[in-house]
Design a protein around this motif. Structure first.
Motif, short mmCIF file in Angstrom:
data_model
loop_
_atom_site.label_atom_id
_atom_site.label_comp_id
_atom_site.label_asym_id
_atom_site.label_seq_id
_atom_site.Cartn_x
_atom_site.Cartn_y
_atom_site.Cartn_z
N VAL A 118 -38.65 17.67 -129.02
CA VAL A 118 -37.24 17.66 -129.38
C VAL A 118 -36.93 19.02 -130.01
CG1 VAL A 118 -35.48 16.63 -130.86
CG2 VAL A 118 -37.13 15.17 -129.67
N ARG A 119 -35.97 19.70 -129.44
CA ARG A 119 -35.56 21.00 -129.96
C ARG A 119 -34.37 20.86 -130.90
NH1 ARG A 119 -32.19 25.14 -129.41
NH2 ARG A 119 -33.01 27.24 -129.55
N ARG A 120 -33.50 19.90 -130.57
CA ARG A 120 -32.29 19.74 -131.36
C ARG A 120 -31.77 18.32 -131.23
NH1 ARG A 120 -28.02 23.00 -133.22
NH2 ARG A 120 -26.00 22.01 -133.06
N ILE A 121 -31.26 17.79 -132.34
CA ILE A 121 -30.56 16.50 -132.33
C ILE A 121 -29.30 16.64 -133.16
CG2 ILE A 121 -30.56 14.11 -133.12
CD1 ILE A 121 -33.41 13.84 -132.50
N GLU A 122 -28.20 16.22 -132.57
CA GLU A 122 -26.94 16.07 -133.30
C GLU A 122 -26.68 14.57 -133.33
OE1 GLU A 122 -23.70 18.63 -131.81
OE2 GLU A 122 -25.27 19.48 -130.53
N ALA A 123 -26.62 13.99 -134.53
CA ALA A 123 -26.54 12.54 -134.63
C ALA A 123 -25.39 12.09 -135.52
CB ALA A 123 -27.85 11.98 -135.19
N ASP A 124 -24.79 10.98 -135.12
CA ASP A 124 -23.73 10.35 -135.91
C ASP A 124 -24.10 8.89 -136.13
OD1 ASP A 124 -21.75 12.43 -136.23
OD2 ASP A 124 -21.40 12.25 -134.07
N ALA A 182 -24.92 7.51 -132.31
CA ALA A 182 -24.79 8.37 -131.13
C ALA A 182 -25.48 9.69 -131.40
CB ALA A 182 -23.31 8.60 -130.80
N ALA A 183 -26.19 10.18 -130.39
CA ALA A 183 -26.91 11.45 -130.56
C ALA A 183 -26.89 12.24 -129.28
CB ALA A 183 -28.36 11.19 -130.98
N ARG A 184 -26.85 13.54 -129.42
CA ARG A 184 -27.09 14.47 -128.31
C ARG A 184 -28.44 15.10 -128.60
NH1 ARG A 184 -22.95 17.86 -124.94
NH2 ARG A 184 -22.65 15.71 -124.25
N VAL A 185 -29.36 14.96 -127.65
CA VAL A 185 -30.74 15.38 -127.85
C VAL A 185 -31.10 16.45 -126.82
CG1 VAL A 185 -33.15 14.62 -127.95
CG2 VAL A 185 -31.31 13.05 -128.63
N THR A 186 -31.64 17.56 -127.30
CA THR A 186 -32.12 18.62 -126.42
C THR A 186 -33.64 18.61 -126.45
OG1 THR A 186 -30.18 19.97 -126.87
CG2 THR A 186 -32.09 21.10 -125.93
N LEU A 187 -34.24 18.45 -125.28
CA LEU A 187 -35.69 18.45 -125.14
C LEU A 187 -36.13 19.75 -124.48
CD1 LEU A 187 -36.16 14.90 -123.60
CD2 LEU A 187 -36.43 15.55 -126.00
N ALA A 188 -37.19 20.33 -124.99
CA ALA A 188 -37.78 21.52 -124.38
C ALA A 188 -39.09 21.11 -123.72
CB ALA A 188 -38.05 22.58 -125.44
N CYS A 189 -39.36 21.65 -122.55
CA CYS A 189 -40.62 21.41 -121.87
C CYS A 189 -41.59 22.51 -122.32
CB CYS A 189 -40.42 21.45 -120.36
SG CYS A 189 -41.87 20.94 -119.43
N LEU A 190 -42.77 22.09 -122.77
CA LEU A 190 -43.76 23.03 -123.31
C LEU A 190 -45.09 22.90 -122.57
CD1 LEU A 190 -43.19 22.30 -127.11
CD2 LEU A 190 -42.06 24.04 -125.70
#
Length: 131
Positions: A57-63, A103-111
């Protein structure tokens, strides 16, 4: 491409006030992402073993919108927003019936195995493009 996972709230998921402890929503959406990938035909354990690819997980914006409580039956919805060469962006919503609780917007990075960004595995990129 929308995926839904049913999750029951257990006593261990709640805090002293009897509502779901905030960090447990992150566990719920993690399960939703894992099952979304599984339904796409992606075996994360095999992917790691065969190519060394993993997701972080690179980033999460959550409400946090409304509380969930003990014994609620929730739905974790996962929807693809964007896929780039090395990232996946998802919208995830936890619902009780029709009411959005989280509710969340999640950015995943492939490593790779060393933790460096790499392109998505070919099979996953193809599955996302087809979806």
């Amino acid at each position: 491409m929308m995926h839904s996972l049913a999750v029951r709230v257990y006593y261990e998921d709640t805090d002293l006030a009897g509502i779901v402890y905030y960090a447990n929503y992150l566990k719920f959406i993690e399960r939703g992402r894992s099952e979304w990938l599984r339904d796409l035909g992606i075996d994360q354990a095999a992917m790691k073993e065969n190519s060394g690819h993993v997701f972080a997980v690179r980033r999460i914006e959550a409400d946090y919108l409304r509380p969930a409580r003990f014994d609620d039956l929730l739905s974790v919805e996962t929807a693809l927003v964007q896929a780039t060469a090395a990232r996946i962006v998802l919208d995830q919503t936890v619902r009780r019936d029709d009411a959005a609780l989280f509710a969340a917007r999640v950015t995943l990075a492939c490593l790779d195995g060393s933790g460096r960004p790499v392109r998505l595995p070919k099979g996953l990129a193809e599955a996302l493009a087809a979806g």
